[in-house]
Design a protein around this motif. Sequence first.
Motif, PDB file in Angstrom:
ATOM      1  N   ILE A 185       0.862  -1.182   0.000  1.00 58.48           N
ATOM      2  CA  ILE A 185       0.000   0.000   0.000  1.00 58.48           C
ATOM      3  C   ILE A 185       0.898   1.231   0.000  1.00 58.48           C
ATOM      4  CG2 ILE A 185      -1.797   1.275   1.219  1.00 58.48           C
ATOM      5  CD1 ILE A 185      -2.662  -1.341   2.507  1.00 58.48           C
ATOM      6  N   VAL A 186       0.677   2.120  -0.954  1.00 55.64           N
ATOM      7  CA  VAL A 186       1.483   3.343  -1.068  1.00 55.64           C
ATOM      8  C   VAL A 186       0.572   4.548  -0.845  1.00 55.64           C
ATOM      9  CG1 VAL A 186       3.055   4.671  -2.517  1.00 55.64           C
ATOM     10  CG2 VAL A 186       2.960   2.180  -2.758  1.00 55.64           C
ATOM     11  N   ALA A 230       8.880   3.429  -2.543  1.00 58.57           N
ATOM     12  CA  ALA A 230       8.075   2.298  -3.009  1.00 58.57           C
ATOM     13  C   ALA A 230       8.783   1.558  -4.131  1.00 58.57           C
ATOM     14  CB  ALA A 230       6.700   2.788  -3.471  1.00 58.57           C
ATOM     15  N   GLN A 231       9.384   2.290  -5.059  1.00 53.83           N
ATOM     16  CA  GLN A 231      10.107   1.659  -6.164  1.00 53.83           C
ATOM     17  C   GLN A 231      11.317   0.877  -5.669  1.00 53.83           C
ATOM     18  OE1 GLN A 231      10.552   5.293  -8.575  1.00 53.83           O
ATOM     19  NE2 GLN A 231       9.374   4.294 -10.189  1.00 53.83           N
ATOM     20  N   GLU A 232      11.973   1.384  -4.636  1.00 53.80           N
ATOM     21  CA  GLU A 232      13.109   0.659  -4.055  1.00 53.80           C
ATOM     22  C   GLU A 232      12.653  -0.669  -3.452  1.00 53.80           C
ATOM     23  OE1 GLU A 232      14.905   3.221  -1.210  1.00 53.80           O
ATOM     24  OE2 GLU A 232      15.694   4.634  -2.695  1.00 53.80           O
ATOM     25  N   ILE A 233      11.500  -0.662  -2.818  1.00 53.27           N
ATOM     26  CA  ILE A 233      10.981  -1.889  -2.196  1.00 53.27           C
ATOM     27  C   ILE A 233      10.555  -2.897  -3.255  1.00 53.27           C
ATOM     28  CG2 ILE A 233       9.131  -2.818  -0.743  1.00 53.27           C
ATOM     29  CD1 ILE A 233       9.102  -0.097   0.682  1.00 53.27           C
ATOM     30  N   VAL A 246       3.719   1.984   2.725  1.00 54.87           N
ATOM     31  CA  VAL A 246       4.720   3.053   2.657  1.00 54.87           C
ATOM     32  C   VAL A 246       3.989   4.381   2.820  1.00 54.87           C
ATOM     33  CG1 VAL A 246       6.558   4.118   1.298  1.00 54.87           C
ATOM     34  CG2 VAL A 246       6.086   1.690   1.038  1.00 54.87           C
ATOM     35  N   TYR A 247       4.440   5.183   3.758  1.00 53.83           N
ATOM     36  CA  TYR A 247       3.766   6.462   4.010  1.00 53.83           C
ATOM     37  C   TYR A 247       4.763   7.442   4.607  1.00 53.83           C
ATOM     38  CZ  TYR A 247       3.742   5.096   8.950  1.00 53.83           C
ATOM     39  OH  TYR A 247       4.122   4.728  10.222  1.00 53.83           O
ATOM     40  N   THR A 248       4.346   8.682   4.773  1.00 55.65           N
ATOM     41  CA  THR A 248       5.199   9.708   5.364  1.00 55.65           C
ATOM     42  C   THR A 248       4.715  10.017   6.770  1.00 55.65           C
ATOM     43  OG1 THR A 248       5.505  10.663   3.160  1.00 55.65           O
ATOM     44  CG2 THR A 248       6.212  11.989   5.034  1.00 55.65           C
TER      45      THR A 248
END
Length: 294
Positions: A82-83, A102-105, A169-171
């Motif tokens: 989930i992004v 997210a792309q790194e993961i 993934v979140y801030t």
Amino acid sequence: MGKRDIALRIKSVKETRKITRAMYLISASKFQKAKVMLDNVRPYYQKVQLTMKDILLHRGEVTSRYLERKEDNKENKKKSLIVVTGDKGLCGGYNHNVIKKAQEIIGKEEVNLMVIGEIGRLYFTLKGYNVDGEFLYTAQNPTTAIAGEISDVILNAYNRGLTDEISIVYTEMQGLVQKVRVLRLLPLDIDNFMALANEGEEAEKNEVVIDSDMIYEPSASEVFDVLVPEYLKGLIYSILVQAFASEHFARMVAMDGATSNADKMINKLTLEYNKLRQASITQEISEIIAGASV
């Protein structure tokens, strides 16, 4: 550049400044709203966390399909991510940082993406990623109802075996600093879960004491399974609010910088306009004097 052109440019920059200033004030208001929302839900969410922690610490071996087991560490897991991005831009590097993480993961793995926010959904769709087309949630105005819907979706997918692992993934706001964070939602990692529960205790500043002699009926494991959906709902809601606050804080900083730059440009253009105006006046006086002396 003539006086007319400079005057038009000054007018244009002033209009832009009005917009950036208004966006700053709107984001400041929404940022404060997000902080209140998070403070309101935190006590209930932390109580659920601490109850689950108590079960794991004092009830012996708890068996649950939601807990990670060593035998579950199989290869070729079906993973979901989930992004959480924003619905709009003009917020500095907020969306870029989340998308980059997210792309790194993802790397070269086959991952099912569930994106919250129009910016991220559009980006990953255009890039050809496997984006869940039915997972359509916006990042604006998070509510417990939306968090409950998202929690039900991921629990349903997990229970039906459609996915073996779900991360998000979140801030996150840490004081006035924003940090992109990756958290696994399911299955629950006991070490990470205990760390989150400890964070909750520290945030409260007053230690919350749970009676270790509490009896759970019909069993600790069944009570734990009942609490997991509530835990996920509270966790997802807090994540959505954190992301919402982070987005508007980033937009506040960006719009404050844009407003400051507009002020500098207006001052520079005004100075240039005055110089041209003074030169024009001086030339007219010189022509009048020259004409009078003839």
